[in-house]
Design a protein around this motif. Structure first.
Motif, short mmCIF file in Angstrom:
data_model
loop_
_atom_site.label_atom_id
_atom_site.label_comp_id
_atom_site.label_asym_id
_atom_site.label_seq_id
_atom_site.Cartn_x
_atom_site.Cartn_y
_atom_site.Cartn_z
N VAL A 254 -39.35 -13.39 4.71
CA VAL A 254 -38.25 -12.79 3.95
C VAL A 254 -37.95 -13.65 2.71
O VAL A 254 -37.83 -13.13 1.59
N LEU A 255 -37.83 -14.95 2.89
CA LEU A 255 -37.48 -15.84 1.77
C LEU A 255 -38.59 -15.90 0.73
O LEU A 255 -38.33 -15.81 -0.47
N LEU A 256 -39.82 -16.03 1.17
CA LEU A 256 -40.94 -16.15 0.22
C LEU A 256 -41.10 -14.86 -0.58
O LEU A 256 -41.36 -14.89 -1.78
N TYR A 257 -40.93 -13.71 0.08
CA TYR A 257 -41.08 -12.44 -0.66
C TYR A 257 -39.86 -12.13 -1.52
O TYR A 257 -40.00 -11.43 -2.52
N GLU A 258 -38.69 -12.64 -1.20
CA GLU A 258 -37.55 -12.50 -2.11
C GLU A 258 -37.81 -13.34 -3.37
O GLU A 258 -37.57 -12.87 -4.50
N ALA A 259 -38.35 -14.54 -3.19
CA ALA A 259 -38.70 -15.37 -4.36
C ALA A 259 -39.76 -14.64 -5.20
O ALA A 259 -39.65 -14.57 -6.43
N ARG A 260 -40.74 -14.08 -4.56
CA ARG A 260 -41.81 -13.35 -5.28
C ARG A 260 -41.25 -12.15 -6.01
O ARG A 260 -41.60 -11.86 -7.15
#
Lengths: 264, 264
Positions: A254-260
Motif C-alpha cells: 500500500v505504501l510503496l504504491y501510494e508513493a508510486r
C-alpha cells in the motif's frame, strides 16, 4: 553431462545443506530453485557454481531456454534422478532446475541511489516469505533500494528467494544494523517515513515525491524506538475493521504504491 | 474443569482431525486457534462447542480476559496437558486456547450490502494464507463483503483463519461459483473492476466511489475468462521491475486502499 543417481552424492549433500542458514554462511553459497528465479539471477550477474537439472521435471520450453542461457555461465552441470532432485528442490511447483550460487554483495556501501530515490527499509522481519513478498512489491513499484535492517531471517533463505520471484537478485538490496541504516538515510537527505499503528499522520497526506525512505517493522512488535525521532514522520494506515494492523507485506505494498502513484 | 491428559482422548482426536478439510465438512466444525481469533469469533456470534485450554501456555492477561468472555457462551471446557495441546494448536505462537466452532453461514443470499458498497472478490485462490491476508486487508480497508468464488481452498482452513487474525468471522464473507458471483454483482449494480496483468486501464484512473467490486484471481493463472466482459473494467498495476505481477494479497491491499483513499 555427469549423472547423479544417489542422494548420498557429496555434491548433492553439500547443496541440500544450504537450506540451513549457518551452512549458507559457512559455505558462502545459496540455493536458487525455479526457472524465473535462476534466469533473474543470471541477468543480475549472480555467479552460479553448480546447476542440477532433472530432465523428467523440466520438459517445458522455459526450462529449455534457461538451459541455453546457462551454458555460457561456466557453472558445472549435473543431471540428477528425480529422487535426488526432490531433496534439492523446495518450492511447491518444481521446475526441474536448482542452482548453487554465490551470494551477491549486500553491503550498504555498494548501493548507488539516483537523484530522488525511493527506498524501502524492513526492520527485524521474521518470516522469509514476508521479506520475499516485500521485495516483489518493491520491484513492481520501482523502488531504488531495499535495506534490511537488523535481519531476523537470512535474506537468502530459500523461501525469501522464492517469494521474491528472484527480484532479490535484480533489486539493489543491502543488510545493516538499524542505527547504520538510519544514519545512511540521513546522510543522503532522505525523508524517513515510518509505518506505525499509532502514527500521527495519515499515510496519504505525505509527499512521497521527495527523496523518501519507507520503513516497516517486525510482524508482531512493529518498529523499534530507533525510528521515533523528530526527523522521522510516523504514518498510519486507516484500520476501519477490528484488526489493528495489516500484514507487513500488505502494508508495504500500500505504501510503496501510494508513493508510486504520487510520483506519476 | 474436566482434564484431558491423553492425545488418544476421543474428543481431542475428533478436534485434531479438523485440520483436514473433509473432516471440517463432515463434522460441520472448524478449529480456531489464538486469543484474538477466538475473541473475534465470539464477538461475531460464532457458536463455540468446545474449548481446550492449556494452563501452562495461557498465562497472559489477554488469555484470562478471553476465558471470562467464554464463560457465558455455553461451550464445554477442557483443561489439556501441554503434550495434548500441541496436537491441537497449529499457529507458530501458541496462546494456550483452541476452540471447536460451528462454521458461520457463507451463503451469498445472507449478505446485506449498504448503499454504495465496496466488495472484494477472490477467484480460485489456492493458498489459505493468501485468503486470510486478503481478509485482513479487507477488514482494514472497510470492505462491506468478501466473495470467495470457485474456492480452491476451504475458507475455514486453520491457516486462513489465523492469517485473517479472525477477521474471517467479523467480515461478511460468502462462497459461490464464479458465474453466481458475477450475476450477484450485476444484479446489485456494482461496477466490476478486475485486476489483470494485461489490464487496459491503470488502476488509479478508476472512480471507486461508485458501488464497486474489486476482483482478484488465482496466484498463478490470474482471473478466468468469465471476468472478460464488456461491463467489466480490467485494471493493471504498474510493474516497473522485472516481475510481471504482485503477490495476490499485495495487489488486493493496493487496490482496496486506493478505493478507500478515494472514498476519503
Amino acid at each position: 553431462m555427469p549423472q547423479i543417481t544417489s542422494a548420498q552424492n557429496p555434491r548433492v549433500k553439500r547443496a541440500v545443506r544450504l537450506r540451513d542458514a549457518r551452512q549458507r554462511r559457512s559455505q558462502r553459497r545459496l540455493l536458487i530453485d525455479g526457472v524465473r528465479e535462476i534466469g533473474r539471477a543470471i541477468a543480475a550477474g549472480v555467479v552460479l557454481h553448480e546447476v542440477f537439472v532433472c530432465p523428467a521435471l523440466c520438459g517445458g520450453e522455459h526450462a529449455a531456454a534457461l538451459l541455453e542461457r546457462l551454458r555460457p555461465t561456466g557453472a558445472e552441470w549435473f543431471e540428477v534422478a528425480e529422487s535426488v532432485f526432490t531433496k534439492l528442490a523446495f518450492g511447491q511447483r518444481s521446475e526441474g532446475v536448482v542452482a548453487v550460487a554465490e551470494p551477491p554483495c549486500t553491503s550498504l556501501g555498494a548501493v548507488r541511489l539516483p537523484a530522488k530515490p525511493l527506498v524501502a527499509v524492513l526492520e527485524a522481519i521474521e518470516k522469509p516469505g514476508n521479506v520475499g513478498a516485500v521485495l516483489r512489491s518493491a520491484d513492481g513499484a520501482g523502488v531504488d533500494a531495499v535495506v534490511v535492517a537488523d535481519p531476523r531471517t537470512d535474506l537468502f533463505n530459500p523461501n525469501a528467494v522464492r517469494a521474491s520471484l528472484g527480484t532479490l537478485f535484480t533489486l539493489s538490496v543491502a543488510e545493516a544494523s538499524g542505527p547504520e541504516a538510519l544514519a545512511w538515510l540521513r546522510e543522503r537527505g532522505l525523508h524517513v517515513v515510518a509505518a506505525r499503528v499509532d502514527g500521527s499522520v495519515p499515510y496519504t497526506e505525505v509527499d512521497y515525491r521527495r527523496p523518501t525512505a519507507l520503513v516497516l517493522g517486525n510482524e508482531a512488535a512493529g518498529l523499534s524506538s530507533l525510528w521515533q525521532a523528530p526527523d522521522v514522520t510516523a504514518v498510519r494506515l486507516p484500520m476501519l475493521g477490528v484488526a489493528d494492523s495489516l500484514n507487513v507485506s500488505a502494508a508495504a505494498a500500500v505504501l510503496l504504491y501510494e508513493a508510486r502513484r504520487q510520483r506519476g
